[in-house]
Scaffold this motif. Structure first.
Motif, PDB file in Angstrom:
ATOM      1  N   HIS A 143     -12.251  13.840   7.264  1.00 18.80           N
ATOM      2  CA  HIS A 143     -11.876  14.283   8.609  1.00 18.80           C
ATOM      3  C   HIS A 143     -10.359  14.302   8.785  1.00 18.80           C
ATOM      4  CE1 HIS A 143     -15.768  14.613  10.746  1.00 18.80           C
ATOM      5  NE2 HIS A 143     -16.178  13.828   9.761  1.00 18.80           N
ATOM      6  N   LEU A 144      -9.676  13.339   8.203  1.00 20.42           N
ATOM      7  CA  LEU A 144      -8.216  13.328   8.290  1.00 20.42           C
ATOM      8  C   LEU A 144      -7.617  14.483   7.489  1.00 20.42           C
ATOM      9  CD1 LEU A 144      -7.564   9.488   8.012  1.00 20.42           C
ATOM     10  CD2 LEU A 144      -7.288  10.926  10.044  1.00 20.42           C
ATOM     11  N   THR A 145      -8.253  14.842   6.380  1.00 22.94           N
ATOM     12  CA  THR A 145      -7.783  15.989   5.597  1.00 22.94           C
ATOM     13  C   THR A 145      -7.888  17.275   6.407  1.00 22.94           C
ATOM     14  OG1 THR A 145      -8.407  14.949   3.498  1.00 22.94           O
ATOM     15  CG2 THR A 145      -8.139  17.342   3.495  1.00 22.94           C
ATOM     16  N   VAL A 146      -9.005  17.446   7.098  1.00 15.73           N
ATOM     17  CA  VAL A 146      -9.164  18.619   7.975  1.00 15.73           C
ATOM     18  C   VAL A 146      -8.051  18.645   9.015  1.00 15.73           C
ATOM     19  CG1 VAL A 146     -10.633  19.705   9.723  1.00 15.73           C
ATOM     20  CG2 VAL A 146     -11.658  18.777   7.617  1.00 15.73           C
ATOM     21  N   ALA A 147      -7.753  17.484   9.595  1.00 12.46           N
ATOM     22  CA  ALA A 147      -6.700  17.421  10.617  1.00 12.46           C
ATOM     23  C   ALA A 147      -5.344  17.802  10.041  1.00 12.46           C
ATOM     24  CB  ALA A 147      -6.649  16.019  11.225  1.00 12.46           C
ATOM     25  N   THR A 148      -5.042  17.317   8.839  1.00 12.25           N
ATOM     26  CA  THR A 148      -3.737  17.654   8.253  1.00 12.25           C
ATOM     27  C   THR A 148      -3.624  19.149   7.971  1.00 12.25           C
ATOM     28  OG1 THR A 148      -4.497  17.215   5.978  1.00 12.25           O
ATOM     29  CG2 THR A 148      -3.524  15.372   7.201  1.00 12.25           C
ATOM     30  N   LEU A 149      -4.732  19.773   7.622  1.00 13.71           N
ATOM     31  CA  LEU A 149      -4.708  21.207   7.346  1.00 13.71           C
ATOM     32  C   LEU A 149      -4.539  22.041   8.610  1.00 13.71           C
ATOM     33  CD1 LEU A 149      -7.487  21.477   4.608  1.00 13.71           C
ATOM     34  CD2 LEU A 149      -5.015  21.287   4.306  1.00 13.71           C
ATOM     35  N   SER A 150      -4.719  21.424   9.768  1.00  6.56           N
ATOM     36  CA  SER A 150      -4.505  22.150  11.026  1.00  6.56           C
ATOM     37  C   SER A 150      -3.038  22.476  11.224  1.00  6.56           C
ATOM     38  CB  SER A 150      -4.999  21.314  12.216  1.00  6.56           C
ATOM     39  OG  SER A 150      -4.115  20.226  12.476  1.00  6.56           O
ATOM     40  N   GLY A 151      -2.149  21.681  10.598  1.00  2.00           N
ATOM     41  CA  GLY A 151      -0.720  21.907  10.747  1.00  2.00           C
ATOM     42  C   GLY A 151      -0.145  21.373  12.044  1.00  2.00           C
ATOM     43  N   SER A 152      -0.973  20.704  12.851  1.00  5.79           N
ATOM     44  CA  SER A 152      -0.525  20.188  14.142  1.00  5.79           C
ATOM     45  C   SER A 152      -0.325  18.679  14.057  1.00  5.79           C
ATOM     46  CB  SER A 152      -1.557  20.510  15.234  1.00  5.79           C
ATOM     47  OG  SER A 152      -1.294  19.780  16.415  1.00  5.79           O
ATOM     48  N   ARG A 153       0.898  18.224  14.280  1.00  5.31           N
ATOM     49  CA  ARG A 153       1.186  16.794  14.227  1.00  5.31           C
ATOM     50  C   ARG A 153       0.383  16.042  15.279  1.00  5.31           C
ATOM     51  NH1 ARG A 153       4.396  13.763  17.191  1.00  5.31           N
ATOM     52  NH2 ARG A 153       5.419  15.575  18.146  1.00  5.31           N
ATOM     53  N   ARG A 154       0.278  16.616  16.472  1.00  2.70           N
ATOM     54  CA  ARG A 154      -0.463  15.931  17.541  1.00  2.70           C
ATOM     55  C   ARG A 154      -1.959  15.887  17.243  1.00  2.70           C
ATOM     56  NH1 ARG A 154       2.398  16.079  23.295  1.00  2.70           N
ATOM     57  NH2 ARG A 154       4.562  16.229  22.605  1.00  2.70           N
ATOM     58  N   ALA A 155      -2.470  16.935  16.624  1.00  2.00           N
ATOM     59  CA  ALA A 155      -3.883  16.914  16.241  1.00  2.00           C
ATOM     60  C   ALA A 155      -4.133  15.820  15.212  1.00  2.00           C
ATOM     61  CB  ALA A 155      -4.302  18.267  15.690  1.00  2.00           C
ATOM     62  N   ILE A 156      -3.208  15.657  14.273  1.00  2.00           N
ATOM     63  CA  ILE A 156      -3.348  14.613  13.258  1.00  2.00           C
ATOM     64  C   ILE A 156      -3.350  13.235  13.916  1.00  2.00           C
ATOM     65  CG2 ILE A 156      -2.258  13.523  11.256  1.00  2.00           C
ATOM     66  CD1 ILE A 156      -1.113  16.322  10.591  1.00  2.00           C
ATOM     67  N   GLU A 157      -2.437  13.018  14.854  1.00  2.00           N
ATOM     68  CA  GLU A 157      -2.371  11.731  15.548  1.00  2.00           C
ATOM     69  C   GLU A 157      -3.654  11.465  16.333  1.00  2.00           C
ATOM     70  OE1 GLU A 157       1.081  12.076  17.966  1.00  2.00           O
ATOM     71  OE2 GLU A 157       2.489  11.685  16.321  1.00  2.00           O
ATOM     72  N   ALA A 158      -4.174  12.505  17.006  1.00  2.00           N
ATOM     73  CA  ALA A 158      -5.390  12.330  17.811  1.00  2.00           C
ATOM     74  C   ALA A 158      -6.599  12.030  16.931  1.00  2.00           C
ATOM     75  CB  ALA A 158      -5.633  13.586  18.650  1.00  2.00           C
ATOM     76  N   VAL A 159      -6.742  12.757  15.825  1.00  2.00           N
ATOM     77  CA  VAL A 159      -7.879  12.535  14.932  1.00  2.00           C
ATOM     78  C   VAL A 159      -7.783  11.161  14.275  1.00  2.00           C
ATOM     79  CG1 VAL A 159      -9.028  13.316  12.821  1.00  2.00           C
ATOM     80  CG2 VAL A 159      -8.297  14.985  14.539  1.00  2.00           C
ATOM     81  N   THR A 160      -6.584  10.748  13.927  1.00  2.00           N
ATOM     82  CA  THR A 160      -6.400   9.405  13.362  1.00  2.00           C
ATOM     83  C   THR A 160      -6.866   8.342  14.347  1.00  2.00           C
ATOM     84  OG1 THR A 160      -4.507  10.141  12.040  1.00  2.00           O
ATOM     85  CG2 THR A 160      -4.715   7.772  12.442  1.00  2.00           C
ATOM     86  N   SER A 161      -6.536   8.528  15.621  1.00  2.00           N
ATOM     87  CA  SER A 161      -6.925   7.569  16.656  1.00  2.00           C
ATOM     88  C   SER A 161      -8.442   7.498  16.805  1.00  2.00           C
ATOM     89  CB  SER A 161      -6.282   7.959  17.990  1.00  2.00           C
ATOM     90  OG  SER A 161      -6.764   7.153  19.047  1.00  2.00           O
ATOM     91  N   VAL A 162      -9.090   8.651  16.910  1.00  2.00           N
ATOM     92  CA  VAL A 162     -10.539   8.614  17.126  1.00  2.00           C
ATOM     93  C   VAL A 162     -11.279   8.154  15.874  1.00  2.00           C
ATOM     94  CG1 VAL A 162     -10.500  10.346  18.940  1.00  2.00           C
ATOM     95  CG2 VAL A 162     -10.843  11.079  16.589  1.00  2.00           C
ATOM     96  N   GLN A 163     -10.749   8.444  14.689  1.00  2.00           N
ATOM     97  CA  GLN A 163     -11.396   7.981  13.468  1.00  2.00           C
ATOM     98  C   GLN A 163     -11.328   6.464  13.343  1.00  2.00           C
ATOM     99  OE1 GLN A 163     -13.239   9.306  10.846  1.00  2.00           O
ATOM    100  NE2 GLN A 163     -13.477  11.067  12.219  1.00  2.00           N
TER     101      GLN A 163
END
Length: 244
Positions: free
Chosen positions: A165-185
């Motif tokens: 799931h974190l890999t998917v977030a990193t591929l989004s290219g959005s720093r805020r999306a990565i931070e949000a997914v890290t939090s919920v994970q």
């Protein structure tokens, strides 16, 4: 004649569920009915055939859901004359006992994390599928998928699941999306560690991971978002039922 209040409440809480997501939905509805006292401590649940008909599922699916409730310590099945599935509310496994000790404040925070996850992770999957991914990035996604699909222990699967799931977030290219997914994970990790490992749910999850991987690799953003939404919904249903 006075209507049976239990039948009235059963009709209100137990509804037909979706076919592809029937297991998780059955667990959620039955566990919620038990926790809310529709089936009080010490009472026997309706016959398997009646519950399967009310929920609109096969008896095989209902048995899988009942096995999850037994593993969580909500019910036990008694054999012989006068037997049946009885509400016990006695957590037997370490994970179930941990869930039972969770404070109301912690549960509220977890439920909020599930709602937040439903917003951010489908969006991250959509962005990842929209991105012009390099061969190296596609290889990273494939490797993350293969790691979770091939995990053989609970700990390995949980960590590989988070990495996917974190890999998917990193591929989004959005720093805020990565931070949000890290939090919920991080919150999700705590929640999943407080419920039993359920083979049926793992199988569903692995199929959804594969569908998500293919949707992103094939640059299908709407498909990626839909698959992630379904994945989030199924996990949330299971957790709402077993964590409470």
């Amino acid at each position: 004649m006075t209507a049976d209040p239990q039948q009235h409440l059963t009709a209100a809480l137990l509804r037909p569920v979706r076919g592809r997501h029937a297991f998780e939905a059955c667990v959620e509805q039955l566990a919620t009915a038990i926790r809310l006292g529709v089936y009080p401590l010490g009472t026997t649940l309706p016959p398997e055939r009646d519950l399967a008909e009310r929920l609109g599922v096969s008896r095989a699916t209902l048995r899988e859901a009942m096995a999850a409730l037994r593993e969580a310590g909500l019910v036990e099945t008694r054999r012989g004359r006068g037997g049946g599935t009885v509400v016990t509310l006695k957590p037997r496994t370490p994970s179930a006992r941990k869930a039972a000790r969770t404070s109301p404040e912690q549960r509220a925070e977890w439920l909020d994390a599930l709602d937040f996850r439903r917003i951010v992770e489908p969006g991250a999957a959509y962005l990842a599928a929209c991105a012009d991914l390099t061969a190296e990035q596609l290889a990273q996604l494939a490797a993350a998928h293969d790691a979770v699909a091939g995990a053989v222990t609970r700990a390995a699967h949980r960590q590989a699941d988070s990495r996917f799931h974190l890999t998917v977030a990193t591929l989004s290219g959005s720093r805020r999306a990565i931070e949000a997914v890290t939090s919920v994970q991080a919150s999700l990790h705590q929640m999943l560690n407080s419920i039993p490992v359920l083979g049926t749910n793992i199988s569903h999850s692995d199929r959804q991971h594969r569908a998500l991987w293919r949707a992103i690799a094939d640059s299908r953003p709407e498909r990626a978002r839909t698959v992630m939404e379904e994945h989030c919904d199924d996990t949330a249903a299971l957790l709402r039922g077993l964590v409470g």
